[in-house]
Write a protein that holds these residues in place. Sequence first.
Motif, PDB file in Angstrom:
ATOM      1  N   THR A  51      49.229  40.950  26.249  1.00  0.00           N
ATOM      2  CA  THR A  51      48.034  41.019  26.853  1.00  0.00           C
ATOM      3  C   THR A  51      47.775  42.717  27.302  1.00  0.00           C
ATOM      4  OG1 THR A  51      49.091  41.070  29.106  1.00  0.00           O
ATOM      5  CG2 THR A  51      48.448  38.940  28.215  1.00  0.00           C
ATOM      6  N   THR A  52      46.535  42.748  27.489  1.00  0.00           N
ATOM      7  CA  THR A  52      45.970  43.958  27.703  1.00  0.00           C
ATOM      8  C   THR A  52      46.372  44.418  28.980  1.00  0.00           C
ATOM      9  OG1 THR A  52      44.067  43.252  26.342  1.00  0.00           O
ATOM     10  CG2 THR A  52      43.782  45.716  27.381  1.00  0.00           C
ATOM     11  N   ASN A 110      35.996  39.322  42.849  1.00  0.00           N
ATOM     12  CA  ASN A 110      36.922  38.860  41.971  1.00  0.00           C
ATOM     13  C   ASN A 110      36.850  37.995  40.646  1.00  0.00           C
ATOM     14  OD1 ASN A 110      39.204  40.345  43.442  1.00  0.00           O
ATOM     15  ND2 ASN A 110      38.763  38.745  45.095  1.00  0.00           N
ATOM     16  N   ASN A 131      44.479  47.115  22.831  1.00  0.00           N
ATOM     17  CA  ASN A 131      44.790  47.244  24.174  1.00  0.00           C
ATOM     18  C   ASN A 131      44.946  48.490  24.600  1.00  0.00           C
ATOM     19  OD1 ASN A 131      45.376  44.333  24.378  1.00  0.00           O
ATOM     20  ND2 ASN A 131      47.253  44.593  23.984  1.00  0.00           N
ATOM     21  N   LEU A 162      47.833  34.340  34.418  1.00  0.00           N
ATOM     22  CA  LEU A 162      47.095  34.223  33.227  1.00  0.00           C
ATOM     23  C   LEU A 162      46.353  32.864  33.488  1.00  0.00           C
ATOM     24  CD1 LEU A 162      49.293  35.231  30.122  1.00  0.00           C
ATOM     25  CD2 LEU A 162      47.470  36.629  31.320  1.00  0.00           C
ATOM     26  N   VAL A 183      41.720  39.965  27.256  1.00  0.00           N
ATOM     27  CA  VAL A 183      42.964  39.154  26.883  1.00  0.00           C
ATOM     28  C   VAL A 183      42.812  38.213  25.962  1.00  0.00           C
ATOM     29  CG1 VAL A 183      44.730  37.992  27.797  1.00  0.00           C
ATOM     30  CG2 VAL A 183      43.918  39.947  29.151  1.00  0.00           C
ATOM     31  N   VAL A 187      44.202  51.659  37.558  1.00  0.00           N
ATOM     32  CA  VAL A 187      43.329  50.646  37.878  1.00  0.00           C
ATOM     33  C   VAL A 187      43.674  49.989  39.297  1.00  0.00           C
ATOM     34  CG1 VAL A 187      43.112  47.906  37.359  1.00  0.00           C
ATOM     35  CG2 VAL A 187      43.380  49.612  35.462  1.00  0.00           C
ATOM     36  N   MET A 215      37.802  38.503  36.971  1.00  0.00           N
ATOM     37  CA  MET A 215      38.678  37.540  36.087  1.00  0.00           C
ATOM     38  C   MET A 215      38.051  37.317  34.858  1.00  0.00           C
ATOM     39  SD  MET A 215      41.320  37.506  37.909  1.00  0.00           S
ATOM     40  CE  MET A 215      41.063  39.025  38.884  1.00  0.00           C
ATOM     41  N   VAL A 232      44.143  44.424  36.677  1.00  0.00           N
ATOM     42  CA  VAL A 232      43.180  43.753  37.315  1.00  0.00           C
ATOM     43  C   VAL A 232      43.421  42.537  37.987  1.00  0.00           C
ATOM     44  CG1 VAL A 232      40.594  42.801  37.208  1.00  0.00           C
ATOM     45  CG2 VAL A 232      41.050  44.822  36.081  1.00  0.00           C
ATOM     46  N   VAL A 233      43.921  41.656  37.258  1.00  0.00           N
ATOM     47  CA  VAL A 233      44.368  40.040  37.615  1.00  0.00           C
ATOM     48  C   VAL A 233      45.521  40.430  38.790  1.00  0.00           C
ATOM     49  CG1 VAL A 233      45.531  38.044  37.106  1.00  0.00           C
ATOM     50  CG2 VAL A 233      43.909  39.089  35.540  1.00  0.00           C
ATOM     51  N   TRP A 234      46.480  41.211  38.677  1.00  0.00           N
ATOM     52  CA  TRP A 234      47.490  41.345  39.721  1.00  0.00           C
ATOM     53  C   TRP A 234      47.017  42.196  40.844  1.00  0.00           C
ATOM     54  CZ3 TRP A 234      52.319  39.737  40.479  1.00  0.00           C
ATOM     55  CH2 TRP A 234      52.897  38.900  39.347  1.00  0.00           C
ATOM     56  N   ARG A 235      45.821  42.974  40.735  1.00  0.00           N
ATOM     57  CA  ARG A 235      45.328  43.499  41.972  1.00  0.00           C
ATOM     58  C   ARG A 235      44.725  42.472  42.861  1.00  0.00           C
ATOM     59  NH1 ARG A 235      40.476  47.512  41.376  1.00  0.00           N
ATOM     60  NH2 ARG A 235      39.344  45.497  41.228  1.00  0.00           N
ATOM     61  N   TYR A 236      44.315  41.383  42.319  1.00  0.00           N
ATOM     62  CA  TYR A 236      43.863  40.207  42.884  1.00  0.00           C
ATOM     63  C   TYR A 236      44.849  39.367  43.459  1.00  0.00           C
ATOM     64  CZ  TYR A 236      41.346  35.809  43.515  1.00  0.00           C
ATOM     65  OH  TYR A 236      41.003  34.423  44.002  1.00  0.00           O
ATOM     66  N   ALA A 245      38.590  40.114  32.716  1.00  0.00           N
ATOM     67  CA  ALA A 245      39.830  40.121  32.089  1.00  0.00           C
ATOM     68  C   ALA A 245      40.118  39.265  31.042  1.00  0.00           C
ATOM     69  CB  ALA A 245      40.822  40.001  33.364  1.00  0.00           C
ATOM     70  N   PRO A 249      52.949  37.628  27.997  1.00  0.00           N
ATOM     71  CA  PRO A 249      52.352  38.888  28.926  1.00  0.00           C
ATOM     72  C   PRO A 249      52.488  40.315  28.156  1.00  0.00           C
ATOM     73  CG  PRO A 249      53.688  37.528  30.354  1.00  0.00           C
ATOM     74  CD  PRO A 249      53.776  36.858  28.912  1.00  0.00           C
ATOM     75  N   VAL A 278      43.359  38.883  22.049  1.00  0.00           N
ATOM     76  CA  VAL A 278      44.649  39.304  21.453  1.00  0.00           C
ATOM     77  C   VAL A 278      45.552  38.361  21.554  1.00  0.00           C
ATOM     78  CG1 VAL A 278      44.599  41.858  21.514  1.00  0.00           C
ATOM     79  CG2 VAL A 278      44.677  40.742  23.684  1.00  0.00           C
ATOM     80  N   VAL A 334      45.203  46.988  31.259  1.00  0.00           N
ATOM     81  CA  VAL A 334      44.070  46.978  32.031  1.00  0.00           C
ATOM     82  C   VAL A 334      43.713  45.701  32.816  1.00  0.00           C
ATOM     83  CG1 VAL A 334      41.738  47.705  32.151  1.00  0.00           C
ATOM     84  CG2 VAL A 334      43.313  49.180  31.238  1.00  0.00           C
ATOM     85  N   ALA A 335      43.848  44.599  31.772  1.00  0.00           N
ATOM     86  CA  ALA A 335      43.249  43.351  32.302  1.00  0.00           C
ATOM     87  C   ALA A 335      44.065  42.838  33.173  1.00  0.00           C
ATOM     88  CB  ALA A 335      42.784  42.536  31.230  1.00  0.00           C
ATOM     89  N   VAL A 336      45.444  42.890  32.941  1.00  0.00           N
ATOM     90  CA  VAL A 336      46.604  42.170  33.739  1.00  0.00           C
ATOM     91  C   VAL A 336      46.643  42.927  34.943  1.00  0.00           C
ATOM     92  CG1 VAL A 336      47.467  40.650  31.834  1.00  0.00           C
ATOM     93  CG2 VAL A 336      48.248  42.930  32.614  1.00  0.00           C
ATOM     94  N   LEU A 388      36.221  47.812  31.536  1.00  0.00           N
ATOM     95  CA  LEU A 388      36.796  46.912  32.626  1.00  0.00           C
ATOM     96  C   LEU A 388      37.450  47.766  33.864  1.00  0.00           C
ATOM     97  CD1 LEU A 388      37.224  43.896  33.370  1.00  0.00           C
ATOM     98  CD2 LEU A 388      39.640  44.092  32.431  1.00  0.00           C
TER      99      LEU A 388
END
Lengths: 273, 292
Positions: free
Chosen positions: B115-116, A237, A205, A25, A248, B234, A241, B122-126, A244, B112, A251, B118-120, A226
């Motif tokens: 968290t959303t 990237n 979510n 995060l 996020v 994703v 980010m 995307v983060v983890w794919r990176y 994202a 965690p 929430v 889909v968003a995480v 997204l």
Amino acid sequence: MRRKGPAIIVNTLLIVGAVLTAFPLLWMLSVSFMPTGAASTYPPPLLPAAPTLDNYRQLFANHNAGRYMLNSAIVASLATVIALVLNTMAGYAFAKLRFKGRERIFQTLLGALVIPAQVTMIPLFALVKQMGLISTYGGVIVPSLASVFGIFLIRQYALSLPDELLEAARIDGASEGKIFWSLVVPLLQPILVTLAILTFLATWNDFMWPLIVLTDQKLHTLPVALAGLSREHVQDNELMMAGAVITVLPVLALFLALQRYYIAGILAGSVKG
Amino acid sequence: MKRSMAAWWFVGPALIVLGVFFFVPVIGALFMSLTDFDLYALSDWRNLRFIGFHNYVTLLQDPLFWKSLWNTLYFVVLGVPLSIGTSLGAALLVNSKLARFRGFFRTVYFAPVVTTLVAVAVVWRYIFHTRYGFLNYGLSGLGISPIDWMGDPHWAMPAIVILAVWKNFGYNMIILLAALQNIPEDLYEAARIDGASGWQVFRHITIPGIAPVLLLVSILTMTGYFQLFAEPYVMTEGGPLQSTLSVLYFMYEEGFKWWSLGRASAVAFLLFVLMFLVTAFQLRLGRQRGDR
């Protein structure tokens, strides 16, 4: 003195765990401030050398992020308000009002908890299409308007309300509606906050149902937008980010503000088994 | 009499909504799975034909369906124990009397969960990126050469498991934490006086004390993991070589890419039956253990 060793081990492990947990995060936040291309270097940079808001600007200016955010906020708020009203009324009635078949209906509802929502998705799609609700806010919120879990949560809490209080109000001639609104609802306040935050976060979510039902891009919620954006801009990237982060952050902030209520909801829910 | 009328006004709206948007679709799914419901039927229901168990028969002969089923089972078998283990470890640490700032750590570990996904993802794919991702960078420090997480069929599913464990362990940690705090303090006191070792205390007091809750969280986690969808959607789009195609992803493609809605309903039903059987089996196993 003797216990110092174990204490160091426990606290070190806790810190390592916290760093590992928070890292994705924090890195997301850091990279979102990097200029395009800055994160595609080796070794991966931890902090932006020249912080910029360009990615956020680009998201809102070129990729409609404002619109998606508004969609998400409308969908989650609408679902939360309606779910709050319907589940609270029903949960209170199952706890405190007498009517024919009450126990049997409640048991049937609890039994339905084993059925995953995905089983209903395809017929629900056909139904929503028949009603002309494909690609509308109404179509997205339809499955969240009332929930067995929500009814259960309110009922468990309402069971502890003193019957004498309700009886006294009835003897004074108050109508059932008035008792509910001016006596029961204020007493249920903590659990209402819990239900509200659980519903809001779940609908904000949610991904699969909005993905299916929102065929019009203008109505996409943030997660759906997204996911689409990330397929088109696989290499970008920094932009991803930032996307994202705006998904996020709302929430996460809401959770941090109302943490106590959220965790109370989880603990109440885990008793159901 | 009047009061029972009022009660119906209170439960009626919720029951109607649940009936129309949940119970009718459940029955509908069973019905649709026995038809050739497709795009033509969606525009005009008169094009609908009843075809018996044809959808189920062809599904069970479809290698791609079996592939998605094995992938999902692999995810469950790998992911559930890892998740529960991590949750239990975190709960024990946060619950330890030696720990400081327990509230802070609890919040960080739980973050965690809210968290959303889909968003995480995307983060983890990176983070999993072969060249620029942080994970391979960290591993290179340990002398491990770069892994093509998203591109290698052997590593794509383990990568998704890592994301799932990170995202979910806080949830069960909270539940296990409450269970740990319910174990009476004098049990530990008695064990200490008897000279029991740390491991013995864990094995004979802690584990039995939280056993019912462990069973509950493993069932909840398992049913959740059977519903794998957003992560592969994703991160990998079901690839590489369909190695992350889950049952729900398969259902989604059957239903909303090929518009074979009847077949997709059959997939949903088979998944439900499978989840139900595994849950029943786990409950039975748990009860037998409890009797002994």
